[in-house]
Scaffold this active site. Structure first.
Site, PDB file in Angstrom:
ATOM      1  N   GLY A 172      27.741 -13.782  -2.240  1.00 15.26           N
ATOM      2  CA  GLY A 172      29.058 -13.939  -2.863  1.00 15.26           C
ATOM      3  C   GLY A 172      30.177 -13.246  -2.123  1.00 15.26           C
ATOM      4  O   GLY A 172      31.318 -13.216  -2.589  1.00 15.26           O
TER       5      GLY A 172
ATOM      6  N   GLU B   7      22.847 -19.910   7.175  1.00 12.79           N
ATOM      7  CA  GLU B   7      21.469 -19.552   6.796  1.00 12.79           C
ATOM      8  C   GLU B   7      20.450 -20.600   7.262  1.00 12.79           C
ATOM      9  O   GLU B   7      19.704 -21.157   6.444  1.00 12.79           O
ATOM     10  CB  GLU B   7      21.377 -19.322   5.288  1.00 12.79           C
TER      11      GLU B   7
HETATM   12  N1  LIG Z   1      33.226 -24.181  -5.488  1.00 11.86           N
HETATM   13  C1  LIG Z   1      33.481 -22.954  -5.924  1.00 11.86           C
HETATM   14  N2  LIG Z   1      34.284 -22.734  -7.000  1.00 11.86           N
HETATM   15  C2  LIG Z   1      34.565 -21.499  -7.440  1.00 11.86           C
HETATM   16  N3  LIG Z   1      34.106 -20.364  -6.870  1.00 11.86           N
HETATM   17  C3  LIG Z   1      33.302 -20.510  -5.801  1.00 11.86           C
HETATM   18  C4  LIG Z   1      32.946 -21.796  -5.262  1.00 11.86           C
HETATM   19  N4  LIG Z   1      32.141 -21.614  -4.192  1.00 11.86           N
HETATM   20  C5  LIG Z   1      31.996 -20.276  -4.080  1.00 11.86           C
HETATM   21  N5  LIG Z   1      32.690 -19.623  -5.034  1.00 11.86           N
HETATM   22  C6  LIG Z   1      32.782 -18.152  -5.197  1.00 11.86           C
HETATM   23  O1  LIG Z   1      33.363 -17.601  -4.033  1.00 11.86           O
HETATM   24  C7  LIG Z   1      32.689 -16.411  -3.624  1.00 11.86           C
HETATM   25  C8  LIG Z   1      32.213 -16.548  -2.194  1.00 11.86           C
HETATM   26  O2  LIG Z   1      31.222 -17.569  -2.148  1.00 11.86           O
HETATM   27  P1  LIG Z   1      30.439 -17.906  -0.822  1.00 11.86           P
HETATM   28  O3  LIG Z   1      29.601 -19.100  -1.122  1.00 11.86           O
HETATM   29  O4  LIG Z   1      31.410 -18.000   0.295  1.00 11.86           O
HETATM   30  O5  LIG Z   1      29.533 -16.586  -0.659  1.00 11.86           O
HETATM   31  P2  LIG Z   1      28.372 -16.267   0.394  1.00 11.86           P
HETATM   32  O6  LIG Z   1      28.730 -14.970   1.032  1.00 11.86           O
HETATM   33  O7  LIG Z   1      28.145 -17.439   1.258  1.00 11.86           O
HETATM   34  O8  LIG Z   1      27.122 -16.022  -0.572  1.00 11.86           O
HETATM   35  P3  LIG Z   1      25.535 -16.354  -0.339  1.00 11.86           P
HETATM   36  O9  LIG Z   1      24.979 -15.249   0.520  1.00 11.86           O
HETATM   37  O10 LIG Z   1      24.983 -16.284  -1.735  1.00 11.86           O
HETATM   38  O11 LIG Z   1      25.424 -17.720   0.254  1.00 11.86           O
HETATM   39  C9  LIG Z   1      31.566 -16.195  -4.646  1.00 11.86           C
HETATM   40  O12 LIG Z   1      31.957 -15.219  -5.557  1.00 11.86           O
HETATM   41  C10 LIG Z   1      31.405 -17.541  -5.306  1.00 11.86           C
HETATM   42  O13 LIG Z   1      31.017 -17.394  -6.649  1.00 11.86           O
HETATM   43 MG   LIG Z   2      26.575 -18.775   1.494  1.00 13.91          MG
END
Ligand SMILES: Nc1ncnc2c1ncn2[C@@H]1O[C@H](COP(=O)(O)OP(=O)(O)OP(=O)(O)O)[C@@H](O)[C@H]1O
Ligand SMILES: [Mg+2]
Length: 286
Positions: A44, A175
């Site tokens: 996140g 990933e």
């Molecule tokens: N489509 C969406 N609508 C609303 N919030 C979102 C959406 N996609 C992601 N988020 C929020 O934005 C933040 C960043 O998400 P992101 O997917 O970029 O994280 P990440 O670092 O890739 O996590 P992970 O390691 O779990 O893949 C998170 O808090 C997530 O809940």
């Molecule tokens: Mg991610």
């Protein structure tokens, strides 16, 4: 400079009408050649959101991302004219979830879709598909199969093959080795290092595996709560105290070395990168 983020903020709209700020004031430069970058940070923290800006899949809420000289801002689409297709070919992005990427009825059709879309002939696209399917560790028989009836790891490999077939200048992988067995993971990492070394292309990998970061990366980016909090060498990152604040692990080799130092009550002159290097250091002191 291939990709440049300037003061990028990005918010996802929420159901209750408020916005969720996923990227905060990101400034970042990515070179076209010679970098092997790992992007890390807790779940996140904004990693996937960040890389989706690298090929204009999403546009910043404020700030700009310049990709091969084309500036992407919030209102870029409205202004028209800007052609995003060439950018998507040059910066190939493999999604975290292969289901988002696979949609055709056969693996072959899925892999040739990208190259054909960018002007490669049907015949040449098929030739590429036959090559890349082998590169990702699957045999040609898979080309006839439906992408929906594959295992998670196989889907992942097919989605990587689809991007490799576009022959991008920069390869961004969200990933790519999650859910793969150890051999599958090592084989794919070898493929990415080969692409990086032999073709001198920049490769960016999102991972939660600190061993991968320590072993392969020339540069590491750390995201924490939407901010880019570290951009530098892995060796320096793991010697800082911030690791715990950012909820990151340390690589196994560092942890083993520290335990040995404690038990033997000694301090090695250097931090080994591999177990073989560690053996050499141990032999010197006992
Ligand atoms: N489509 C969406 N609508 C609303 N919030 C979102 C959406 N996609 C992601 N988020 C929020 O934005 C933040 C960043 O998400 P992101 O997917 O970029 O994280 P990440 O670092 O890739 O996590 P992970 O390691 O779990 O893949 C998170 O808090 C997530 O809940
Ligand atoms: Mg991610």
């Amino acid at each position: 400079m291939a990709i440049k983020f300037e003061q990028v903020n990005f918010s996802y709209p929420s159901f209750d009408g408020t916005n969720f700020s996923a990227l905060k004031d990101i400034n970042l430069e990515i070179n076209e050649f010679g970098e092997f970058i790992t992007l890390i940070g807790e779940t996140g923290s904004g990693k996937s959101t960040l890389v989706q800006h690298m090929n204009a899949l999403v546009r910043p809420t404020t700030g700009s991302v310049t990709i091969y000289g084309i500036k992407i801002e919030n209102d870029t689409k409205k202004k028209g004219k800007v052609k995003l297709n060439p950018l998507r070919q040059r910066v190939g992005l493999v999604f975290q979830f292969p289901e988002y990427q696979l949609f055709e009825e056969t693996v072959l059709k899925d892999i040739i879709f990208g190259p054909k879309n960018f002007g490669v002939s049907n015949e040449d696209a098929i030739k590429r598909a036959k090559e890349v399917i082998k590169h990702v560790g699957l045999d040609e028989e898979y080309l006839k199969r439906s992408p929906f009836n594959l295992s998670g790891g196989e889907k992942k490999r097919v989605s990587i093959a689809g991007i490799l077939a576009m022959e991008p200048d920069i390869l961004v992988l969200d990933e790519p080795t999650s859910g793969l067995d150890p051999k599958g993971r090592d084989d794919l990492l070898k493929l990415f290092t080969d692409i990086h070394r032999k073709l001198n292309k920049t490769v960016i990998i999102i991972t939660h595996d600190m061993n991968t970061v320590y072993k392969y990366a020339s540069r590491v980016l750390v995201m924490n709560d939407g901010s880019l909090v570290y951009d530098g060498k892995p060796t320096e990152l793991f010697s800082t105290n911030n690791i715990e604040n950012w909820n990151l692990d340390i690589p196994d080799i560092i942890s083993i070395t520290r335990q040995l130092e404690e038990r033997l009550n000694i301090k090695f002159n250097s931090q080994p990168k591999t177990i073989e290097d560690l053996f050499i250091l141990v032999k010197e002191v006992i």
